[in-house]
Design a protein around this motif. Structure first.
Motif, PDB file in Angstrom:
ATOM      1  N   PHE A 140       0.828  -1.213   0.000  1.00 37.57           N
ATOM      2  CA  PHE A 140       0.000   0.000   0.000  1.00 37.57           C
ATOM      3  C   PHE A 140       0.862   1.263   0.000  1.00 37.57           C
ATOM      4  O   PHE A 140       0.589   2.215  -0.734  1.00 37.57           O
ATOM      5  N   LEU A 141       1.910   1.249   0.812  1.00 32.67           N
ATOM      6  CA  LEU A 141       2.694   2.478   0.979  1.00 32.67           C
ATOM      7  C   LEU A 141       3.777   2.590  -0.095  1.00 32.67           C
ATOM      8  O   LEU A 141       4.976   2.560   0.178  1.00 32.67           O
ATOM      9  N   LYS A 142       3.332   2.759  -1.315  1.00 33.30           N
ATOM     10  CA  LYS A 142       4.248   3.008  -2.426  1.00 33.30           C
ATOM     11  C   LYS A 142       4.805   4.422  -2.262  1.00 33.30           C
ATOM     12  O   LYS A 142       4.176   5.266  -1.589  1.00 33.30           O
ATOM     13  N   PRO A 143       5.931   4.724  -2.885  1.00 33.00           N
ATOM     14  CA  PRO A 143       6.512   6.059  -2.715  1.00 33.00           C
ATOM     15  C   PRO A 143       5.540   7.203  -3.021  1.00 33.00           C
ATOM     16  O   PRO A 143       5.477   8.187  -2.275  1.00 33.00           O
ATOM     17  N   ALA A 144       4.773   7.064  -4.115  1.00 38.76           N
ATOM     18  CA  ALA A 144       3.850   8.158  -4.469  1.00 38.76           C
ATOM     19  C   ALA A 144       2.773   8.309  -3.400  1.00 38.76           C
ATOM     20  O   ALA A 144       2.344   9.432  -3.093  1.00 38.76           O
ATOM     21  N   VAL A 145       2.353   7.190  -2.821  1.00 40.78           N
ATOM     22  CA  VAL A 145       1.334   7.232  -1.759  1.00 40.78           C
ATOM     23  C   VAL A 145       1.914   7.921  -0.511  1.00 40.78           C
ATOM     24  O   VAL A 145       1.251   8.753   0.121  1.00 40.78           O
ATOM     25  N   ILE A 146       3.151   7.595  -0.188  1.00 45.48           N
ATOM     26  CA  ILE A 146       3.808   8.212   0.975  1.00 45.48           C
ATOM     27  C   ILE A 146       3.828   9.737   0.823  1.00 45.48           C
ATOM     28  O   ILE A 146       3.446  10.473   1.739  1.00 45.48           O
ATOM     29  N   LEU A 147       4.238  10.199  -0.359  1.00 41.55           N
ATOM     30  CA  LEU A 147       4.313  11.655  -0.566  1.00 41.55           C
ATOM     31  C   LEU A 147       2.932  12.297  -0.520  1.00 41.55           C
ATOM     32  O   LEU A 147       2.763  13.382   0.029  1.00 41.55           O
TER      33      LEU A 147
END
Lengths: 189, 313
Positions: free
Chosen positions: B228-235
């Motif tokens: 779930f916590l892909k880099p784009a999601v994190i940002l």
């Protein structure tokens, strides 16, 4: 007696602070390594979509050779990426290969408008776009971690702790030289 | 008809209103009243001042018993309280009328909220406070987007923390706002910046130092958190948390997502006109009112869904 007590407390505080700084430098370095692994992981996601791109290329023979050649280069570039070694040039090369493939795919879509509405192509382009967004985000996270790490070893008093104990070198952030070439402005650092 | 009777009638009609047309009937009643719908509180304020001065002067001059002073002071306060009470009722009516119109404009509908027990079962978010807890509003909506349609509910949660003091108790009131979304792309996950009980056993940290400073992550297992916590999601979550303070994102075992935060009321609207000018008030409800903060939250949730779904279903 009181003087010894105060000096003792001050010494304990200094030692605790040194340990905290020492540990934070190590943690930040590890976070950079993990963020780099994140970049590589995102890059390797490209392997999942390459078969789909090959399918498209095979269907449109005129463009097949050009796309397949780029795919071979991209695969080679992806397998050369290493989690253990922070090599920004290799990532840049992979990105430029991917960019060439995307350009060729766009040419195919322009030549065959019916392809644009095909579900497979839409899904493929969406996946490429999301992957590229994730790679960009992973690089942004990597660069931010690098900034935190570099600040952590260059600012006082951490610079002293690093100079004596950790002895870590400043890390260069990811820099897109191709994109930067498009700007006339060159920052003077 | 007096303003008080008109306001009462409008309030009754609003309580029964279910559609845009029902609201228009209330607006029409306000316009047909023909006079400004507002209270002239000047006589009440003057009465208050007169009684207060008379009470103060006579007590100073004759120094009668303190009981009389208290009694006259209470008497003086009555017109003041009446003035404040009726003005506030009118203001509440205006606010509710305008809000309800905006809700219908956006295809939303106020509904009964799930019980607190049900919410407690689904999310740690509502396990707050040790005294009163209530959902002040719960409004359902639906939004059609290119890749996913969002079926959501907007809520305002009020809870009270009771603290023991030397003498008795003190009561602190808190509010949380949020959106509950049906059918998210993953389940059993908590990303929190405001501490709540975590229902999931696995703690996870991301590759972002900034994200880890701000959020704690709990999931059913490491794989689902990492997926779930892909880099784009994190940002995107970091960016969201800069705008919406103390943000939590919680997804229950049935993939129903709850995003919650402090201070930003998603259905907060500023009244452009008051009922004193009923025509202008009615005209202001004719356009499409946008809940801009709600829109931001829905756009954010949509982006999360797009990023975390599968493109090759």
């Amino acid at each position: 007696m009181n003087t010894y007590l105060v000096a003792g407390i001050a010494l304990v505080v200094v030692i605790v602070a040194i340990i905290a700084i020492y540990n934070s430098i190590i943690k930040n370095k590890n976070a950079i390594e993990r963020a780099w692994a994140g970049v590589i992981t995102q890059e390797r996601q490209k392997n999942q979509i390459l078969p789909a791109i090959e399918d498209v290329a095979e269907e449109y023979k005129t463009y097949e050779q050009g796309i397949l050649k780029e795919i071979v280069s991209l695969r080679a570039g992806l397998s050369a990426l290493s989690v253990d070694e922070i090599d920004i040039n290799k990532v840049t090369q992979v990105e430029s290969r991917m960019s060439a493939i995307t350009d060729q795919l766009n040419v195919v879509v322009e030549a065959y408008p019916e392809l644009k509405s095909a579900e497979l192509m839409q899904n493929l382009m969406r996946e490429i776009s999301e992957q590229q967004e994730n790679i960009g985000a992973a690089i942004q996270i990597f660069n931010r971690n690098v900034e935190i790490f570099n600040n952590g070893i260059e600012t006082f008093p951490a610079s002293i702790v690093n100079g004596i104990l950790n002895r870590e070198e400043k890390i260069t952030p990811f820099y897109d030289s191709v994109a930067a070439a498009g700007f006339e402005y060159k920052p003077q650092f | 008809m007096s303003v008080t009777k008109l306001v009462k009638q409008m309030r009754n009609m609003l309580a029964q209103a279910k559609t845009h047309d029902d609201l228009q009937a209330i607006m029409q009643l306000a316009i047909s009243y023909g006079r400004p719908i507002c209270y002239n509180n000047v006589p009440l304020y003057l009465t208050f001042i007169a009684i207060a001065i008379a009470t103060g002067l006579t007590w100073w001059r004759y120094g009668y018993h303190i009981i009389w002073l208290i009694a006259f002071s209470v008497l003086a306060l009555i017109p003041l309280i009446v003035a404040i009470f009726r003005s506030s009722r009118l203001q509440d009516l205006e606010q509710e009328l305008f809000l309800r119109d905006a809700i219908y404009d956006n295809g939303m509908q106020p509904v009964d909220p799930p019980s607190m027990a049900e919410l407690d079962r689904r999310y740690g978010e509502f396990v707050r406070g040790n005294y009163t807890r209530e959902i002040e509003y719960y409004v359902q909506g639906y939004s059609e987007k290119e890749e996913h349609n969002l079926s959501y509910s907007v809520y305002k949660f009020h809870y009270v923390v009771r603290t023991k003091q030397k003498k008795g108790y003190s009561y602190s009131h808190y509010y949380r706002y949020g959106v509950i979304l049906d059918n998210f792309t993953t389940d059993s996950l908590l990303i929190m910046s405001s501490s709540v009980p975590a229902f999931y056993p696995t703690k996870w940290t991301t590759e972002s130092i900034d994200f880890n400073k701000r959020f704690k992550v709990y999931a059913k297992d490491e794989l689902s958190a990492a997926k779930f916590l892909k880099p784009a999601v994190i940002l995107k979550i970091e960016e969201f948390a800069k705008r919406f303070p103390k943000a939590n994102i919680e997804i229950d075992a049935d993939a129903r997502l709850c995003v919650s935060f402090d201070t930003i009321d998603l259905l907060d609207l500023k009244l452009p006109h008051r009922l004193a000018d009923a025509k202008a008030f009615s005209d202001s409800t004719k356009g499409h009112t946008i809940f801009s903060s709600l829109q931001e939250v829905l756009d954010f949730l949509y982006l999360l869904m797009v990023q975390t779904d599968s493109n090759f279903k």
